[in-house]
Design a protein around this motif. Sequence first.
Motif, PDB file in Angstrom:
ATOM      1  N   ASP A  86       0.819  -1.222   0.000  1.00  0.00           N
ATOM      2  CA  ASP A  86       0.000   0.000   0.000  1.00  0.00           C
ATOM      3  C   ASP A  86       0.848   1.266   0.000  1.00  0.00           C
ATOM      4  O   ASP A  86       0.357   2.342  -0.350  1.00  0.00           O
ATOM      5  N   GLN A  87       2.123   1.178   0.367  1.00  0.00           N
ATOM      6  CA  GLN A  87       3.028   2.336   0.362  1.00  0.00           C
ATOM      7  C   GLN A  87       3.790   2.476  -0.954  1.00  0.00           C
ATOM      8  O   GLN A  87       4.379   3.527  -1.212  1.00  0.00           O
ATOM      9  N   LEU A  88       3.776   1.444  -1.770  1.00  0.00           N
ATOM     10  CA  LEU A  88       4.572   1.448  -2.994  1.00  0.00           C
ATOM     11  C   LEU A  88       3.809   2.081  -4.153  1.00  0.00           C
ATOM     12  O   LEU A  88       3.476   1.445  -5.152  1.00  0.00           O
ATOM     13  N   LYS A  89       3.570   3.371  -4.006  1.00  0.00           N
ATOM     14  CA  LYS A  89       2.912   4.179  -5.035  1.00  0.00           C
ATOM     15  C   LYS A  89       3.796   5.390  -5.317  1.00  0.00           C
ATOM     16  O   LYS A  89       4.489   5.867  -4.427  1.00  0.00           O
ATOM     17  N   HIS A  90       3.790   5.848  -6.531  1.00  0.00           N
ATOM     18  CA  HIS A  90       4.604   6.996  -6.937  1.00  0.00           C
ATOM     19  C   HIS A  90       6.090   6.727  -6.692  1.00  0.00           C
ATOM     20  O   HIS A  90       6.830   7.596  -6.245  1.00  0.00           O
ATOM     21  N   VAL A  91       6.519   5.497  -6.988  1.00  0.00           N
ATOM     22  CA  VAL A  91       7.908   5.096  -6.785  1.00  0.00           C
ATOM     23  C   VAL A  91       8.759   5.643  -7.930  1.00  0.00           C
ATOM     24  O   VAL A  91       8.414   5.521  -9.097  1.00  0.00           O
ATOM     25  N   GLU A  92       9.891   6.255  -7.570  1.00  0.00           N
ATOM     26  CA  GLU A  92      10.805   6.803  -8.571  1.00  0.00           C
ATOM     27  C   GLU A  92      12.015   5.912  -8.815  1.00  0.00           C
ATOM     28  O   GLU A  92      12.556   5.886  -9.911  1.00  0.00           O
ATOM     29  N   HIS A  93      12.446   5.180  -7.776  1.00  0.00           N
ATOM     30  CA  HIS A  93      13.652   4.362  -7.916  1.00  0.00           C
ATOM     31  C   HIS A  93      13.621   3.222  -6.909  1.00  0.00           C
ATOM     32  O   HIS A  93      13.146   3.410  -5.786  1.00  0.00           O
ATOM     33  N   VAL A  94      14.131   2.078  -7.297  1.00  0.00           N
ATOM     34  CA  VAL A  94      14.279   0.928  -6.395  1.00  0.00           C
ATOM     35  C   VAL A  94      15.732   0.494  -6.428  1.00  0.00           C
ATOM     36  O   VAL A  94      16.345   0.428  -7.498  1.00  0.00           O
ATOM     37  N   GLU A  95      16.269   0.199  -5.264  1.00  0.00           N
ATOM     38  CA  GLU A  95      17.641  -0.282  -5.141  1.00  0.00           C
ATOM     39  C   GLU A  95      17.634  -1.551  -4.308  1.00  0.00           C
ATOM     40  O   GLU A  95      16.834  -1.694  -3.388  1.00  0.00           O
ATOM     41  N   SER A  96      18.527  -2.481  -4.622  1.00  0.00           N
ATOM     42  CA  SER A  96      18.642  -3.698  -3.819  1.00  0.00           C
ATOM     43  C   SER A  96      19.850  -3.572  -2.897  1.00  0.00           C
ATOM     44  O   SER A  96      20.800  -2.844  -3.187  1.00  0.00           O
ATOM     45  N   SER A  97      19.803  -4.303  -1.801  1.00  0.00           N
ATOM     46  CA  SER A  97      20.915  -4.274  -0.848  1.00  0.00           C
ATOM     47  C   SER A  97      22.096  -5.058  -1.402  1.00  0.00           C
ATOM     48  O   SER A  97      21.927  -5.977  -2.210  1.00  0.00           O
ATOM     49  N   SER A  98      23.287  -4.702  -0.956  1.00  0.00           N
ATOM     50  CA  SER A  98      24.470  -5.426  -1.413  1.00  0.00           C
ATOM     51  C   SER A  98      24.466  -6.866  -0.913  1.00  0.00           C
ATOM     52  O   SER A  98      25.078  -7.746  -1.518  1.00  0.00           O
ATOM     53  N   ALA A  99      23.745  -7.112   0.197  1.00  0.00           N
ATOM     54  CA  ALA A  99      23.624  -8.485   0.704  1.00  0.00           C
ATOM     55  C   ALA A  99      22.681  -9.315  -0.157  1.00  0.00           C
ATOM     56  O   ALA A  99      22.634 -10.535  -0.034  1.00  0.00           O
ATOM     57  N   GLY A 100      21.912  -8.636  -1.016  1.00  0.00           N
ATOM     58  CA  GLY A 100      21.009  -9.346  -1.913  1.00  0.00           C
ATOM     59  C   GLY A 100      19.782  -9.903  -1.242  1.00  0.00           C
ATOM     60  O   GLY A 100      19.256 -10.930  -1.669  1.00  0.00           O
ATOM     61  N   THR A 101      19.316  -9.229  -0.192  1.00  0.00           N
ATOM     62  CA  THR A 101      18.181  -9.762   0.553  1.00  0.00           C
ATOM     63  C   THR A 101      17.105  -8.733   0.871  1.00  0.00           C
ATOM     64  O   THR A 101      16.154  -9.046   1.577  1.00  0.00           O
ATOM     65  N   ALA A 102      17.231  -7.512   0.358  1.00  0.00           N
ATOM     66  CA  ALA A 102      16.243  -6.474   0.669  1.00  0.00           C
ATOM     67  C   ALA A 102      16.224  -5.430  -0.442  1.00  0.00           C
ATOM     68  O   ALA A 102      17.175  -5.300  -1.216  1.00  0.00           O
ATOM     69  N   PHE A 103      15.116  -4.688  -0.497  1.00  0.00           N
ATOM     70  CA  PHE A 103      14.951  -3.596  -1.438  1.00  0.00           C
ATOM     71  C   PHE A 103      14.622  -2.311  -0.691  1.00  0.00           C
ATOM     72  O   PHE A 103      14.037  -2.350   0.397  1.00  0.00           O
TER      73      PHE A 103
END
Length: 85
Positions: free
Chosen positions: A37-54
């Motif tokens: 419900d918070q993922l609206k009007h998203v401009e950019h997504v990045e992943s963690s260097s550990a490869g387990t989170a956004f």
Amino acid sequence: VQQIQATGTAFAAILADGSVITWGHPISGGDSSAVQDQLKHVEHVESSSAGTAFAAILADKSVVTWGAPGFGGDSSAIQLQLQYF
């Protein structure tokens, strides 16, 4: 699709309307239902260097995170610092 980002075992895609869809291993960010419900009007997504989170940056410059809590998926303790003022 405007952008696709990946962790080791999950993907997140920003759609044309600024929403985000995710798929893959749930613990690595493939399940974003807790923050969908918070993922609206998203401009950019990045992943963690550990490869387990956004982390997603929204149009209002706030940040939403999901994925493995111990690896950056839970930013609740610092949400005030992540708010855009």
